[in-house]
Design a protein around this motif. Structure first.
Motif, mmCIF file in Angstrom:
data_model
loop_
_atom_site.group_PDB
_atom_site.id
_atom_site.type_symbol
_atom_site.label_atom_id
_atom_site.label_comp_id
_atom_site.label_asym_id
_atom_site.label_seq_id
_atom_site.Cartn_x
_atom_site.Cartn_y
_atom_site.Cartn_z
ATOM 1 N N TYR A 52 -3.695 2.539 -11.332
ATOM 2 C CA TYR A 52 -3.481 1.147 -10.929
ATOM 3 C C TYR A 52 -2.824 1.076 -9.546
ATOM 4 O O TYR A 52 -3.209 0.240 -8.720
ATOM 5 C CB TYR A 52 -2.632 0.408 -11.974
ATOM 6 C CG TYR A 52 -2.418 -1.034 -11.625
ATOM 7 C CD1 TYR A 52 -3.456 -1.947 -11.744
ATOM 8 C CD2 TYR A 52 -1.199 -1.493 -11.156
ATOM 9 C CE1 TYR A 52 -3.285 -3.283 -11.418
ATOM 10 C CE2 TYR A 52 -1.010 -2.824 -10.820
ATOM 11 C CZ TYR A 52 -2.057 -3.704 -10.959
ATOM 12 O OH TYR A 52 -1.873 -5.016 -10.621
ATOM 13 N N ALA A 53 -1.857 1.941 -9.282
ATOM 14 C CA ALA A 53 -1.179 1.937 -7.983
ATOM 15 C C ALA A 53 -2.155 2.276 -6.856
ATOM 16 O O ALA A 53 -2.115 1.665 -5.786
ATOM 17 C CB ALA A 53 -0.015 2.922 -7.997
ATOM 18 N N VAL A 54 -3.041 3.238 -7.093
ATOM 19 C CA VAL A 54 -4.042 3.596 -6.079
ATOM 20 C C VAL A 54 -5.004 2.417 -5.870
ATOM 21 O O VAL A 54 -5.380 2.112 -4.732
ATOM 22 C CB VAL A 54 -4.803 4.876 -6.493
ATOM 23 C CG1 VAL A 54 -6.033 5.096 -5.638
ATOM 24 C CG2 VAL A 54 -3.881 6.074 -6.409
ATOM 25 N N TYR A 55 -5.367 1.731 -6.939
ATOM 26 C CA TYR A 55 -6.253 0.572 -6.831
ATOM 27 C C TYR A 55 -5.623 -0.533 -5.978
ATOM 28 O O TYR A 55 -6.269 -1.088 -5.084
ATOM 29 C CB TYR A 55 -6.590 0.053 -8.237
ATOM 30 C CG TYR A 55 -7.356 -1.239 -8.249
ATOM 31 C CD1 TYR A 55 -8.689 -1.292 -7.860
ATOM 32 C CD2 TYR A 55 -6.752 -2.425 -8.653
ATOM 33 C CE1 TYR A 55 -9.399 -2.483 -7.873
ATOM 34 C CE2 TYR A 55 -7.448 -3.617 -8.666
ATOM 35 C CZ TYR A 55 -8.769 -3.637 -8.273
ATOM 36 O OH TYR A 55 -9.462 -4.818 -8.281
ATOM 37 N N VAL A 56 -4.368 -0.847 -6.245
ATOM 38 C CA VAL A 56 -3.681 -1.885 -5.467
ATOM 39 C C VAL A 56 -3.567 -1.454 -4.003
ATOM 40 O O VAL A 56 -3.794 -2.253 -3.090
ATOM 41 C CB VAL A 56 -2.291 -2.192 -6.071
ATOM 42 C CG1 VAL A 56 -1.482 -3.081 -5.149
ATOM 43 C CG2 VAL A 56 -2.448 -2.850 -7.432
ATOM 44 N N SER A 57 -3.224 -0.191 -3.764
ATOM 45 C CA SER A 57 -3.131 0.309 -2.392
ATOM 46 C C SER A 57 -4.476 0.206 -1.684
ATOM 47 O O SER A 57 -4.552 -0.204 -0.520
ATOM 48 C CB SER A 57 -2.655 1.759 -2.392
ATOM 49 O OG SER A 57 -1.376 1.860 -2.937
ATOM 50 N N ALA A 95 0.830 -1.207 0.000
ATOM 51 C CA ALA A 95 0.000 0.000 0.000
ATOM 52 C C ALA A 95 0.864 1.257 0.000
ATOM 53 O O ALA A 95 0.607 2.199 -0.759
ATOM 54 C CB ALA A 95 -0.933 -0.007 1.214
ATOM 55 N N ILE A 96 1.896 1.278 0.829
ATOM 56 C CA ILE A 96 2.776 2.446 0.892
ATOM 57 C C ILE A 96 3.518 2.629 -0.424
ATOM 58 O O ILE A 96 3.620 3.748 -0.936
ATOM 59 C CB ILE A 96 3.738 2.321 2.090
ATOM 60 C CG1 ILE A 96 2.955 2.473 3.400
ATOM 61 C CG2 ILE A 96 4.851 3.369 2.005
ATOM 62 C CD1 ILE A 96 3.756 2.173 4.642
ATOM 63 N N CYS A 97 4.032 1.547 -0.981
ATOM 64 C CA CYS A 97 4.752 1.639 -2.267
ATOM 65 C C CYS A 97 3.847 2.165 -3.367
ATOM 66 O O CYS A 97 4.273 2.970 -4.199
ATOM 67 C CB CYS A 97 5.330 0.292 -2.658
ATOM 68 S SG CYS A 97 6.744 -0.191 -1.665
ATOM 69 N N GLY A 98 2.610 1.721 -3.400
ATOM 70 C CA GLY A 98 1.671 2.218 -4.404
ATOM 71 C C GLY A 98 1.427 3.706 -4.276
ATOM 72 O O GLY A 98 1.418 4.435 -5.266
ATOM 73 N N LEU A 99 1.252 4.176 -3.043
ATOM 74 C CA LEU A 99 1.007 5.601 -2.844
ATOM 75 C C LEU A 99 2.259 6.442 -3.110
ATOM 76 O O LEU A 99 2.172 7.535 -3.665
ATOM 77 C CB LEU A 99 0.470 5.839 -1.431
ATOM 78 C CG LEU A 99 -0.893 5.180 -1.160
ATOM 79 C CD1 LEU A 99 -1.295 5.365 0.290
ATOM 80 C CD2 LEU A 99 -1.956 5.707 -2.095
ATOM 81 N N VAL A 100 3.427 5.919 -2.749
ATOM 82 C CA VAL A 100 4.684 6.616 -3.052
ATOM 83 C C VAL A 100 4.884 6.705 -4.561
ATOM 84 O O VAL A 100 5.356 7.719 -5.084
ATOM 85 C CB VAL A 100 5.884 5.922 -2.365
ATOM 86 C CG1 VAL A 100 7.205 6.406 -2.900
ATOM 87 C CG2 VAL A 100 5.809 6.130 -0.856
ATOM 88 N N LEU A 101 4.506 5.666 -5.269
ATOM 89 C CA LEU A 101 4.612 5.665 -6.730
ATOM 90 C C LEU A 101 3.782 6.787 -7.338
ATOM 91 O O LEU A 101 4.229 7.468 -8.271
ATOM 92 C CB LEU A 101 4.150 4.309 -7.268
ATOM 93 C CG LEU A 101 4.520 3.943 -8.677
ATOM 94 C CD1 LEU A 101 6.034 3.900 -8.836
ATOM 95 C CD2 LEU A 101 3.938 2.605 -9.050
ATOM 96 N N VAL A 102 2.589 7.015 -6.817
ATOM 97 C CA VAL A 102 1.746 8.106 -7.308
ATOM 98 C C VAL A 102 2.442 9.447 -7.085
ATOM 99 O O VAL A 102 2.483 10.298 -7.987
ATOM 100 C CB VAL A 102 0.363 8.080 -6.625
ATOM 101 C CG1 VAL A 102 -0.443 9.304 -6.993
ATOM 102 C CG2 VAL A 102 -0.383 6.813 -6.992
ATOM 103 N N VAL A 103 3.016 9.631 -5.917
ATOM 104 C CA VAL A 103 3.725 10.886 -5.626
ATOM 105 C C VAL A 103 4.917 11.067 -6.574
ATOM 106 O O VAL A 103 5.163 12.166 -7.081
ATOM 107 C CB VAL A 103 4.179 10.920 -4.144
ATOM 108 C CG1 VAL A 103 5.076 12.106 -3.866
ATOM 109 C CG2 VAL A 103 2.966 10.927 -3.226
#
Length: 185
Positions: A165-170, A125-133
């Motif tokens: 996609y990253a937000v969805y996985v998070s 979850a953290i990696c997905g949100l960091v990816l968005v940033v």
């Protein structure tokens, strides 16, 4: 010779394991079922990642040479090569099956599996949100350093799709964590 296949359990998108730990998968386009023998599993997993490898080639060439059109073409050529090799050389070596398949697994079902620890779900979850940033920062950085043209719009489009996609996985990881916490009470 008829294959000996046990009870099937979904383990991924169109991928099943039977009670003998054999892999059975359904080809996306032809809807045919194939049994993957132990000696072919490494090749199967390589070919199952052909789209991901093509996207990696696209990104590496785009960022390495600064030409997104060249990266896009290289990604398409890479995918075409892997797809042709997969269809012409690999699939004919596998045994076709005609089985009754259980319902397909969903991403969240895989995350609900007890093998996934809470720490790994939190990390995803953290990696997905960091990816968005990082994607937002990349877009801002590229906006200030380059002319706005086709390359910029391609970068923005890919960044938006990967961010969604990253937000969805998070979201799925957080949902599973909340469900687990609710079960403990």
């Amino acid at each position: 010779m008829k294959a000996r296949v046990g009870e099937l359990k979904p383990v991924g998108y169109n991928v099943y394991k039977d009670s003998y730990n054999q892999t059975v998968f359904v080809d996306f386009f032809t809807k045919k079922q194939y049994l993957v023998q132990k000696q072919d599993e490494k090749r199967y997993y390589l070919f199952s990642q052909r789209l991901f490898m093509s996207v990696c080639v696209l990104i590496i060439i785009s960022l390495g040479f600064g030409n997104y059109i060249l990266g896009f073409v290289a990604g398409i050529v890479t995918y075409a090569f892997f797809e042709l090799f997969y269809r012409i050389k690999f699939l004919p070596t596998l045994q076709e099956l005609d089985l009754e398949l259980p319902a397909r697994a969903k991403m969240i079902d895989g995350m609900r599996d007890e093998k996934n620890s809470n720490a790994s779900l939190i990390a995803r979850a953290i990696c997905g949100l960091v990816l968005v940033v990082l994607f937002v920062a990349l877009i801002k950085m590229q906006y200030t350093n380059m002319d706005i043209g086709l390359n910029y719009y391609l970068l923005v489009a890919v960044s938006i799709l990967l961010s969604i996609y990253a937000v969805y996985v998070s979201y799925m990881c957080i949902k599973v964590l909340i469900e687990r916490k609710g079960k403990r009470k």
